[in-house]
Design a protein around this motif. Structure first.
Motif, PDB file in Angstrom:
ATOM      1  N   ALA A 122      50.968  24.287  64.234  1.00  0.00           N
ATOM      2  CA  ALA A 122      50.367  23.411  65.229  1.00  0.00           C
ATOM      3  C   ALA A 122      49.237  24.162  65.923  1.00  0.00           C
ATOM      4  CB  ALA A 122      51.413  22.965  66.236  1.00  0.00           C
ATOM      5  N   GLU A 123      48.050  23.629  65.810  1.00  0.00           N
ATOM      6  CA  GLU A 123      46.872  24.200  66.451  1.00  0.00           C
ATOM      7  C   GLU A 123      46.753  25.708  66.216  1.00  0.00           C
ATOM      8  OE1 GLU A 123      46.281  22.857  70.487  1.00  0.00           O
ATOM      9  OE2 GLU A 123      47.358  21.001  70.056  1.00  0.00           O
ATOM     10  N   PRO A 124      46.522  26.103  64.970  1.00  0.00           N
ATOM     11  CA  PRO A 124      46.396  27.537  64.694  1.00  0.00           C
ATOM     12  C   PRO A 124      45.229  28.133  65.474  1.00  0.00           C
ATOM     13  CG  PRO A 124      45.606  26.268  62.833  1.00  0.00           C
ATOM     14  CD  PRO A 124      46.216  25.290  63.796  1.00  0.00           C
ATOM     15  N   ILE A 125      45.360  29.374  65.806  1.00  0.00           N
ATOM     16  CA  ILE A 125      44.294  30.103  66.499  1.00  0.00           C
ATOM     17  C   ILE A 125      43.476  30.813  65.417  1.00  0.00           C
ATOM     18  CG2 ILE A 125      43.784  31.925  68.172  1.00  0.00           C
ATOM     19  CD1 ILE A 125      46.575  31.238  69.425  1.00  0.00           C
ATOM     20  N   PRO A 126      42.262  30.326  65.138  1.00  0.00           N
ATOM     21  CA  PRO A 126      41.483  30.866  64.013  1.00  0.00           C
ATOM     22  C   PRO A 126      41.314  32.375  64.033  1.00  0.00           C
ATOM     23  CG  PRO A 126      40.464  28.875  64.834  1.00  0.00           C
ATOM     24  CD  PRO A 126      41.564  29.218  65.794  1.00  0.00           C
ATOM     25  N   GLU A 127      41.252  32.981  65.202  1.00  0.00           N
ATOM     26  CA  GLU A 127      41.069  34.422  65.296  1.00  0.00           C
ATOM     27  C   GLU A 127      42.275  35.195  64.771  1.00  0.00           C
ATOM     28  OE1 GLU A 127      40.670  32.314  67.980  1.00  0.00           O
ATOM     29  OE2 GLU A 127      38.474  32.255  67.857  1.00  0.00           O
ATOM     30  N   GLN A 128      43.394  34.511  64.537  1.00  0.00           N
ATOM     31  CA  GLN A 128      44.595  35.163  64.037  1.00  0.00           C
ATOM     32  C   GLN A 128      44.704  35.100  62.511  1.00  0.00           C
ATOM     33  OE1 GLN A 128      47.694  33.152  66.255  1.00  0.00           O
ATOM     34  NE2 GLN A 128      47.584  34.643  67.907  1.00  0.00           N
ATOM     35  N   TYR A 129      43.644  34.650  61.850  1.00  0.00           N
ATOM     36  CA  TYR A 129      43.632  34.519  60.399  1.00  0.00           C
ATOM     37  C   TYR A 129      42.359  35.145  59.859  1.00  0.00           C
ATOM     38  CZ  TYR A 129      47.448  31.337  61.242  1.00  0.00           C
ATOM     39  OH  TYR A 129      48.648  30.816  61.642  1.00  0.00           O
ATOM     40  N   VAL A 130      42.462  35.731  58.676  1.00  0.00           N
ATOM     41  CA  VAL A 130      41.309  36.336  58.019  1.00  0.00           C
ATOM     42  C   VAL A 130      41.205  35.776  56.604  1.00  0.00           C
ATOM     43  CG1 VAL A 130      41.417  38.466  59.382  1.00  0.00           C
ATOM     44  CG2 VAL A 130      42.652  38.340  57.198  1.00  0.00           C
ATOM     45  N   THR A 131      40.044  35.934  56.008  1.00  0.00           N
ATOM     46  CA  THR A 131      39.879  35.504  54.622  1.00  0.00           C
ATOM     47  C   THR A 131      40.545  36.520  53.697  1.00  0.00           C
ATOM     48  OG1 THR A 131      37.795  36.700  54.330  1.00  0.00           O
ATOM     49  CG2 THR A 131      37.652  34.410  55.156  1.00  0.00           C
ATOM     50  N   TRP A 132      40.806  36.091  52.479  1.00  0.00           N
ATOM     51  CA  TRP A 132      41.399  36.981  51.473  1.00  0.00           C
ATOM     52  C   TRP A 132      40.481  38.183  51.246  1.00  0.00           C
ATOM     53  CZ3 TRP A 132      46.149  36.890  49.306  1.00  0.00           C
ATOM     54  CH2 TRP A 132      46.381  37.711  48.198  1.00  0.00           C
ATOM     55  N   ASP A 133      39.157  37.922  51.152  1.00  0.00           N
ATOM     56  CA  ASP A 133      38.216  39.011  50.919  1.00  0.00           C
ATOM     57  C   ASP A 133      38.218  40.011  52.069  1.00  0.00           C
ATOM     58  OD1 ASP A 133      37.496  38.036  48.443  1.00  0.00           O
ATOM     59  OD2 ASP A 133      35.699  37.009  49.174  1.00  0.00           O
ATOM     60  N   TYR A 134      38.325  39.521  53.298  1.00  0.00           N
ATOM     61  CA  TYR A 134      38.401  40.431  54.439  1.00  0.00           C
ATOM     62  C   TYR A 134      39.651  41.299  54.321  1.00  0.00           C
ATOM     63  CZ  TYR A 134      38.794  42.248  59.165  1.00  0.00           C
ATOM     64  OH  TYR A 134      38.912  43.085  60.244  1.00  0.00           O
ATOM     65  N   ALA A 135      40.784  40.675  54.004  1.00  0.00           N
ATOM     66  CA  ALA A 135      42.043  41.415  53.876  1.00  0.00           C
ATOM     67  C   ALA A 135      41.935  42.466  52.769  1.00  0.00           C
ATOM     68  CB  ALA A 135      43.204  40.467  53.618  1.00  0.00           C
ATOM     69  N   LEU A 136      41.287  42.111  51.644  1.00  0.00           N
ATOM     70  CA  LEU A 136      41.091  43.088  50.562  1.00  0.00           C
ATOM     71  C   LEU A 136      40.272  44.280  51.042  1.00  0.00           C
ATOM     72  CD1 LEU A 136      40.310  40.892  47.420  1.00  0.00           C
ATOM     73  CD2 LEU A 136      42.225  42.488  47.679  1.00  0.00           C
ATOM     74  N   GLY A 137      39.187  44.001  51.749  1.00  0.00           N
ATOM     75  CA  GLY A 137      38.331  45.066  52.253  1.00  0.00           C
ATOM     76  C   GLY A 137      39.052  45.929  53.290  1.00  0.00           C
ATOM     77  N   TYR A 138      39.789  45.293  54.153  1.00  0.00           N
ATOM     78  CA  TYR A 138      40.548  46.035  55.177  1.00  0.00           C
ATOM     79  C   TYR A 138      41.576  46.948  54.500  1.00  0.00           C
ATOM     80  CZ  TYR A 138      42.890  47.026  59.566  1.00  0.00           C
ATOM     81  OH  TYR A 138      43.418  47.663  60.666  1.00  0.00           O
ATOM     82  N   ALA A 139      42.284  46.397  53.517  1.00  0.00           N
ATOM     83  CA  ALA A 139      43.294  47.188  52.803  1.00  0.00           C
ATOM     84  C   ALA A 139      42.653  48.367  52.078  1.00  0.00           C
ATOM     85  CB  ALA A 139      44.057  46.307  51.814  1.00  0.00           C
ATOM     86  N   ASP A 140      41.481  48.129  51.494  1.00  0.00           N
ATOM     87  CA  ASP A 140      40.779  49.208  50.803  1.00  0.00           C
ATOM     88  C   ASP A 140      40.406  50.307  51.779  1.00  0.00           C
ATOM     89  OD1 ASP A 140      39.497  50.409  48.487  1.00  0.00           O
ATOM     90  OD2 ASP A 140      37.592  49.809  49.386  1.00  0.00           O
TER      91      ASP A 140
END
Length: 123
Positions: free
Chosen positions: A100-118
């Motif tokens: 219900a009403e997600p807070i966009p700042e609490q989600y990242v794109t898959w590519d962002y997550a890949l880069g962060y993990a790298d």
């Protein structure tokens, strides 16, 4: 951590008139190729790592832009993992309600997550 035990009981469990029983074979998922299976298994491992390193930073999951409806879809870590496990089991993804009403700042794109993990692994 899985939230399956916290989900309400399927209202159609043990019901011979379960609407899902009326799906045609065309609506059932195609069997995965070996390459698709390996790819999903790798993504499931990546997803677990993303959740491990991003959850403490307040990130709840992944956001995808949907070309069909031209809107963003927000998926918590466990929803994505459940969907991937269903694909590996040759099942349709379970029905779920978006947050219900997600807070966009609490989600990242898959590519962002890949880069962060790298970057995380290089430190």
């Amino acid at each position: 951590m899985t939230f399956d035990s916290m989900m309400p009981r399927d209202p159609f469990a043990d019901d011979p008139n379960d609407p899902a029983s009326f799906l045609s074979d065309e609506e059932r998922p195609e069997p995965l190729s070996d390459q698709e299976r390996r790819s999903i298994e790798a993504d499931l491992e990546r997803l677990a790592f993303f959740a491990q390193i991003l959850s403490p930073r307040g990130i709840r999951g992944i956001v995808f832009y949907c070309e069909d409806c031209e809107d963003f879809h927000f998926y918590d870590w466990e929803i994505l993992a459940t969907n991937m496990r269903a694909m590996l089991a040759g099942e349709l993804s379970p029905v779920h309600e978006p947050g219900a009403e997600p807070i966009p700042e609490q989600y990242v794109t898959w590519d962002y997550a890949l880069g962060y993990a790298d970057g995380y692994r290089r430190v």
